[in-house]
Design a protein around this motif. Sequence first.
Motif, PDB file in Angstrom:
ATOM      1  N   GLU A  65      44.520  48.637  51.936  1.00 25.35           N
ATOM      2  CA  GLU A  65      45.392  47.985  52.917  1.00 25.35           C
ATOM      3  C   GLU A  65      44.591  47.011  53.779  1.00 25.35           C
ATOM      4  N   ARG A  66      43.404  47.459  54.200  1.00 26.70           N
ATOM      5  CA  ARG A  66      42.582  46.625  55.086  1.00 26.70           C
ATOM      6  C   ARG A  66      42.188  45.329  54.368  1.00 26.70           C
ATOM      7  N   VAL A  67      41.755  45.448  53.125  1.00 27.79           N
ATOM      8  CA  VAL A  67      41.368  44.254  52.354  1.00 27.79           C
ATOM      9  C   VAL A  67      42.574  43.323  52.209  1.00 27.79           C
ATOM     10  N   ALA A  68      43.740  43.915  51.882  1.00 28.93           N
ATOM     11  CA  ALA A  68      44.952  43.102  51.703  1.00 28.93           C
ATOM     12  C   ALA A  68      45.382  42.462  53.027  1.00 28.93           C
ATOM     13  N   MET A  69      45.243  43.203  54.126  1.00 29.82           N
ATOM     14  CA  MET A  69      45.652  42.679  55.434  1.00 29.82           C
ATOM     15  C   MET A  69      44.771  41.505  55.848  1.00 29.82           C
ATOM     16  N   GLN A  86      57.270  37.679  49.613  1.00 27.08           N
ATOM     17  CA  GLN A  86      56.247  36.676  49.938  1.00 27.08           C
ATOM     18  C   GLN A  86      55.095  36.701  48.941  1.00 27.08           C
ATOM     19  N   PHE A  87      54.930  37.837  48.278  1.00 24.71           N
ATOM     20  CA  PHE A  87      53.818  37.958  47.327  1.00 24.71           C
ATOM     21  C   PHE A  87      54.246  37.599  45.922  1.00 24.71           C
ATOM     22  N   ASN A  88      55.499  37.208  45.803  1.00 24.46           N
ATOM     23  CA  ASN A  88      56.064  36.908  44.503  1.00 24.46           C
ATOM     24  C   ASN A  88      56.210  35.409  44.294  1.00 24.46           C
ATOM     25  N   ARG A  89      55.770  34.664  45.322  1.00 22.18           N
ATOM     26  CA  ARG A  89      55.903  33.216  45.232  1.00 22.18           C
ATOM     27  C   ARG A  89      54.659  32.587  44.667  1.00 22.18           C
ATOM     28  N   LYS A  90      54.847  31.378  44.178  1.00 20.06           N
ATOM     29  CA  LYS A  90      53.659  30.613  43.777  1.00 20.06           C
ATOM     30  C   LYS A  90      52.857  30.357  45.052  1.00 20.06           C
ATOM     31  N   VAL A 126      46.149  43.946  44.852  1.00 17.96           N
ATOM     32  CA  VAL A 126      44.812  43.921  45.443  1.00 17.96           C
ATOM     33  C   VAL A 126      43.929  45.001  44.810  1.00 17.96           C
ATOM     34  N   ARG A 127      44.527  46.185  44.563  1.00 16.51           N
ATOM     35  CA  ARG A 127      43.739  47.250  43.920  1.00 16.51           C
ATOM     36  C   ARG A 127      43.232  46.780  42.562  1.00 16.51           C
ATOM     37  N   ARG A 128      44.114  46.115  41.801  1.00 20.25           N
ATOM     38  CA  ARG A 128      43.689  45.641  40.474  1.00 20.25           C
ATOM     39  C   ARG A 128      42.584  44.593  40.581  1.00 20.25           C
ATOM     40  N   GLU A 129      42.701  43.725  41.613  1.00 19.05           N
ATOM     41  CA  GLU A 129      41.647  42.708  41.793  1.00 19.05           C
ATOM     42  C   GLU A 129      40.304  43.360  42.079  1.00 19.05           C
ATOM     43  N   ILE A 130      40.330  44.382  42.965  1.00 17.92           N
ATOM     44  CA  ILE A 130      39.081  45.084  43.302  1.00 17.92           C
ATOM     45  C   ILE A 130      38.529  45.747  42.037  1.00 17.92           C
ATOM     46  N   GLU A 131      39.416  46.373  41.284  1.00 20.92           N
ATOM     47  CA  GLU A 131      38.984  47.033  40.042  1.00 20.92           C
ATOM     48  C   GLU A 131      38.335  46.045  39.087  1.00 20.92           C
ATOM     49  N   GLU A 132      38.985  44.881  38.936  1.00 17.87           N
ATOM     50  CA  GLU A 132      38.453  43.860  38.024  1.00 17.87           C
ATOM     51  C   GLU A 132      37.027  43.463  38.407  1.00 17.87           C
ATOM     52  N   ILE A 133      36.812  43.281  39.724  1.00 15.28           N
ATOM     53  CA  ILE A 133      35.487  42.856  40.187  1.00 15.28           C
ATOM     54  C   ILE A 133      34.439  43.899  39.810  1.00 15.28           C
ATOM     55  N   PHE A 134      34.748  45.180  40.062  1.00 14.66           N
ATOM     56  CA  PHE A 134      33.748  46.213  39.760  1.00 14.66           C
ATOM     57  C   PHE A 134      33.616  46.470  38.259  1.00 14.66           C
ATOM     58  N   ILE A 135      34.727  46.339  37.545  1.00 17.51           N
ATOM     59  CA  ILE A 135      34.631  46.504  36.082  1.00 17.51           C
ATOM     60  C   ILE A 135      33.695  45.435  35.518  1.00 17.51           C
ATOM     61  N   SER A 136      33.796  44.217  36.089  1.00 16.52           N
ATOM     62  CA  SER A 136      32.920  43.126  35.602  1.00 16.52           C
ATOM     63  C   SER A 136      31.448  43.420  35.913  1.00 16.52           C
ATOM     64  N   MET A 137      31.206  44.333  36.866  1.00 18.78           N
ATOM     65  CA  MET A 137      29.817  44.710  37.179  1.00 18.78           C
ATOM     66  C   MET A 137      29.421  45.990  36.437  1.00 18.78           C
ATOM     67  N   GLY A 138      30.265  46.436  35.524  1.00 26.91           N
ATOM     68  CA  GLY A 138      29.891  47.574  34.676  1.00 26.91           C
ATOM     69  C   GLY A 138      30.327  48.932  35.193  1.00 26.91           C
ATOM     70  N   TYR A 139      31.255  48.954  36.137  1.00 28.45           N
ATOM     71  CA  TYR A 139      31.726  50.238  36.682  1.00 28.45           C
ATOM     72  C   TYR A 139      32.874  50.806  35.844  1.00 28.45           C
ATOM     73  N   ASP A 140      32.976  52.137  35.805  1.00 29.09           N
ATOM     74  CA  ASP A 140      34.143  52.793  35.214  1.00 29.09           C
ATOM     75  C   ASP A 140      35.111  53.149  36.335  1.00 29.09           C
ATOM     76  N   VAL A 141      36.406  53.171  36.004  1.00 31.08           N
ATOM     77  CA  VAL A 141      37.419  53.552  36.994  1.00 31.08           C
ATOM     78  C   VAL A 141      37.792  55.013  36.747  1.00 31.08           C
ATOM     79  N   ILE A 178      55.157  43.111  41.319  1.00 29.14           N
ATOM     80  CA  ILE A 178      54.117  44.108  41.535  1.00 29.14           C
ATOM     81  C   ILE A 178      53.839  44.208  43.041  1.00 29.14           C
ATOM     82  N   HIS A 179      53.719  45.416  43.538  1.00 30.29           N
ATOM     83  CA  HIS A 179      53.493  45.611  44.971  1.00 30.29           C
ATOM     84  C   HIS A 179      52.144  44.993  45.376  1.00 30.29           C
ATOM     85  N   PRO A 180      52.093  44.345  46.567  1.00 27.47           N
ATOM     86  CA  PRO A 180      50.838  43.691  46.973  1.00 27.47           C
ATOM     87  C   PRO A 180      49.625  44.629  46.944  1.00 27.47           C
ATOM     88  N   LEU A 181      49.829  45.911  47.274  1.00 23.26           N
ATOM     89  CA  LEU A 181      48.680  46.834  47.257  1.00 23.26           C
ATOM     90  C   LEU A 181      48.179  47.059  45.827  1.00 23.26           C
TER      91      LEU A 181
END
Length: 349
Positions: free
Chosen positions: A313-317, A338-342, A113-128, A107-110
Amino acid sequence: MNEKVKDIKNKFESDLKNVKNTKELNELRVEYLGKKGYIQKLNPLIKDLSNEEKKEFGKSLNDIKNFISKELEELKMKLDKKELEEKLVSEKIDTSLPATKFSKGSIHPLTKVRREIEEIFISMGYDVVEGPEVEFDLYNFEKLNLPKNHPARDMQDTFYVNDEVLLRTHTSPVQVRTLEKSEGDIRIICPGKTYRRDSDDPTHSHQFTQVEGLVVSKDVSLSHLKGTLEEFAKKMFGDSVKVRFRPNYFPFTEPSIEVDISCFKCKGEGCSFCSKTGFIEILGAGMVHPNVLKMSGYDPEVYRGFAFGMGIERVAMIRHEINDIRDFYTNDIRFLNQFNRKGGLEDEA
Ligand code: PHE
């Protein structure tokens, strides 16, 4: 007559002893029992015999056929077993040998990171919510309090399809589209691709990705925005992160703020990564301008809203200490691996 049968039997028994494999066995079967085989060749002889002899000869022919079939069958079973055993030994898999390597996509690093951001806001009750990348000037600018010829349009110059259609410069138009369609409370984030007429360099790209958020309700205030962004920053960058708010200007929010997080490298002491300031800028935000609410059918005397927007990109950078935004788009497999490694971003299916 029976002599002939006996001869065949003797020849068969000695031939059978020489059979070494199933191929030879099949050849022997054809030689004896086939259409042009020894047994068939005896059939024509029957017509010259007396009735008595016919009976006897017929019986011995049958017997020899059964005998040959049975012998062949028994030997076949033995040979099959032997050949299978040999095969198992010769084809034995050495599980200690290194496995064949094959390259695996990731999965591409962007996207991660996008999915991580989404998860955080979904957990706060946001719709995407998503919207078009080719957008009307009306949604990208005008309904965001940026009329034609507004000087702040210079900060977000873009690629125009014609005077009214352009490539969106932020995902805020999705917020406008949502405001237009909704009545009452809204709590959304809008991720997606965005474009600006920028010259590409280590920190600028003509194409990038954003996640913006919008909350509308009767009683939201700047302190809710602050609390939300602090919570987001802690979940994204760790509990010890400090968040700083600075006044800023955006045409679509009033007041507008810029949000910084404490530098994770020097923990706020000041280092080269944060240009000795101790803080790194991560996003823009503010209270939705009353004009924006009004233009999309909300009464600013009743409803208020807060909005925020960040570049993925900024968050990922920041998180992965990547120093050139172009690395996300040039598809160098060494960078992506590099993003595919443990220890890199966790593997996902
Ligand atoms: N749309 C702004 C940008 O792309 C970010 C932003 C969103 C700022 C919402 C304030 C409120 O620069």
